[in-house]
Design an enzyme around this catalytic site. Structure first.
Site, PDB file in Angstrom:
ATOM      1  N   PRO A 101       0.791  -1.379   0.009  1.00  0.00           N
ATOM      2  CA  PRO A 101      -0.057  -0.038   0.074  1.00  0.00           C
ATOM      3  C   PRO A 101       1.055   1.284  -0.148  1.00  0.00           C
ATOM      4  O   PRO A 101       0.505   2.392  -0.670  1.00  0.00           O
ATOM      5  CB  PRO A 101      -0.959   0.015   1.373  1.00  0.00           C
ATOM      6  CG  PRO A 101      -1.047  -1.644   1.550  1.00  0.00           C
ATOM      7  CD  PRO A 101       0.535  -2.063   1.058  1.00  0.00           C
ATOM      8  N   ASN A 133      -8.032 -10.295  -7.687  1.00  0.00           N
ATOM      9  CA  ASN A 133      -9.406  -9.822  -7.305  1.00  0.00           C
ATOM     10  C   ASN A 133      -9.788  -9.482  -5.835  1.00  0.00           C
ATOM     11  O   ASN A 133     -10.860  -8.773  -5.897  1.00  0.00           O
ATOM     12  CB  ASN A 133     -10.364 -10.783  -7.781  1.00  0.00           C
ATOM     13  CG  ASN A 133     -10.154 -11.192  -9.422  1.00  0.00           C
ATOM     14  OD1 ASN A 133      -9.634 -10.590 -10.201  1.00  0.00           O
ATOM     15  ND2 ASN A 133     -10.709 -12.528  -9.722  1.00  0.00           N
ATOM     16  N   TYR A 147     -13.872 -17.704  -8.671  1.00  0.00           N
ATOM     17  CA  TYR A 147     -13.641 -16.262  -9.396  1.00  0.00           C
ATOM     18  C   TYR A 147     -14.802 -15.348  -8.556  1.00  0.00           C
ATOM     19  O   TYR A 147     -14.432 -14.224  -8.179  1.00  0.00           O
ATOM     20  CB  TYR A 147     -14.273 -16.687 -10.752  1.00  0.00           C
ATOM     21  CG  TYR A 147     -14.160 -15.347 -11.566  1.00  0.00           C
ATOM     22  CD1 TYR A 147     -13.121 -14.545 -11.747  1.00  0.00           C
ATOM     23  CD2 TYR A 147     -15.613 -14.866 -12.053  1.00  0.00           C
ATOM     24  CE1 TYR A 147     -13.364 -13.189 -12.401  1.00  0.00           C
ATOM     25  CE2 TYR A 147     -15.881 -13.834 -12.266  1.00  0.00           C
ATOM     26  CZ  TYR A 147     -14.928 -12.918 -12.679  1.00  0.00           C
ATOM     27  OH  TYR A 147     -14.855 -11.580 -13.500  1.00  0.00           O
ATOM     28  N   LYS A 187     -14.075 -11.982  -6.634  1.00  0.00           N
ATOM     29  CA  LYS A 187     -14.666 -10.662  -6.965  1.00  0.00           C
ATOM     30  C   LYS A 187     -15.451  -9.982  -5.898  1.00  0.00           C
ATOM     31  O   LYS A 187     -15.438  -8.820  -5.702  1.00  0.00           O
ATOM     32  CB  LYS A 187     -15.377 -10.972  -8.126  1.00  0.00           C
ATOM     33  CG  LYS A 187     -14.569 -11.157  -9.456  1.00  0.00           C
ATOM     34  CD  LYS A 187     -13.596 -10.204  -9.808  1.00  0.00           C
ATOM     35  CE  LYS A 187     -14.196  -8.901 -10.445  1.00  0.00           C
ATOM     36  NZ  LYS A 187     -13.295  -7.850 -10.829  1.00  0.00           N
TER      37      LYS A 187
END
Length: 308
Positions: free
Chosen positions: A48, A81, A131, A135
């Site tokens: 970050p 993701n 997936y 997400k």
């Protein structure tokens, strides 16, 4: 207005970048792993504080995150993701807390739908695989960040440049191969072998998606945390395949082989998004039909030429 697009080199990111560059008064910066990018970013591995330094130098008024992974193992999916949006939000809070963040989510976050019904943004999310789960984790990171942020939950995008990792791009590649082979002397009638095509999906043209991103980036005032961006209707996957075959002039057989489909298609037989909220918040509606999307996809696809 300075708009930073992350993942600009990808399928969706490319269309979004092209659309944003046409916005009057906008200066579009691209972010990615390429040394040629305006901002060098790798959301899967950056810390970050390092990303915050890069964002501070770019000084964006809006950030559009198109970076994402659709394939790979669970670790890869989670790194891009789930971790990626969390790191991006932490960096934005430090470097550009007033910037608008537009993050591309996925309708896969909802999981299996109820046949005949459109899912709204307030429905519970029960993703069917890694997936959709990763997400969803990215969406939670964005909506809980405290930033001026909106997640666009995208249906199944269709259009020029669709990659072979998704069904539209894969079918286009197979059709191009079949067309090349059909030109060879003595070639047999072509046959397209695919898996089960009975599932229903909500298809959206990538050009309509790019327009939704533009509106989300420039519309003043707070926006709802999540907005569905899809075609607003469920169509059989079989209709997409047959339509693309017609556009390509394919006259062979389309065979649905047992066990040839993806595990997700078997688990999610129906997917359809209610796009009312996007219309109210952004004044957005899809403008392109599935037929127009398929024509654009095929027109941009290189046709394989058979060897003599």
């Amino acid at each position: 207005m300075r708009i930073l697009v992350l993942g600009a080199g990808g399928y969706l990111g490319g269309h979004v970048t092209e659309r944003l560059r046409a916005v009057p008064g906008a200066r579009v910066l691209v972010g990615g792993r390429s040394p040629a990018a305006d901002v060098t970013v790798d959301l899967a591995s950056d810390r970050p504080y390092g990303l915050a330094e890069a964002l501070a130098k770019a000084a964006p008024d809006a950030v559009v995150n198109c970076a994402g992974a659709t394939g790979g193992d669970a670790v890869t999916l989670a790194e891009v993701n789930a971790r990626g949006p969390a790191v991006l939000c932490a960096a934005l809070r430090e470097a550009a807390p007033a910037a608008r963040l537009v993050h591309l989510g996925s309708a896969a976050e909802y999981g299996p739908g109820t046949p005949g019904l459109r899912v709204t943004e307030t429905e519970a999310c029960l993703p069917a695989g890694p997936y959709g789960a990763t997400k969803l984790a990215g969406t939670v990171a964005v909506t809980a960040s405290g930033l001026d942020a909106v997640v666009l939950r995208v249906g199944n995008p269709v259009g020029a440049g669709a990659p072979p990792t998704g069904l539209p791009g894969r079918v286009a590649a197979l059709l191009a191969e079949a067309e090349g082979e059909a030109g060879a002397p003595g070639a047999p009638a072509a046959e397209l072998r695919l898996g089960d095509l009975s599932a229903y999906r909500d298809f959206v043209d990538v050009r309509d998606l790019a327009r939704a991103v533009e509106l989300a980036a420039v519309t003043p005032g707070p926006l709802p945390p999540v907005l569905n961006v899809g075609g607003g209707e469920a169509l059989p996957v079989r209709e997409l395949v047959r339509g693309l075959a017609d556009v390509a002039g394919f006259r062979g057989r389309i065979v649905e082989a047992d066990g040839g489909g993806s595990a997700r298609s078997a688990q999610v037989s129906w997917q359809c998004s209610d796009i009312t909220a996007a219309g109210l918040a952004l004044g957005w509606r899809p403008a392109h039909s599935l037929g127009a999307s398929l024509e654009a996809l095929w027109a941009a696809h290189p046709v394989r030429v058979a060897a003599p």
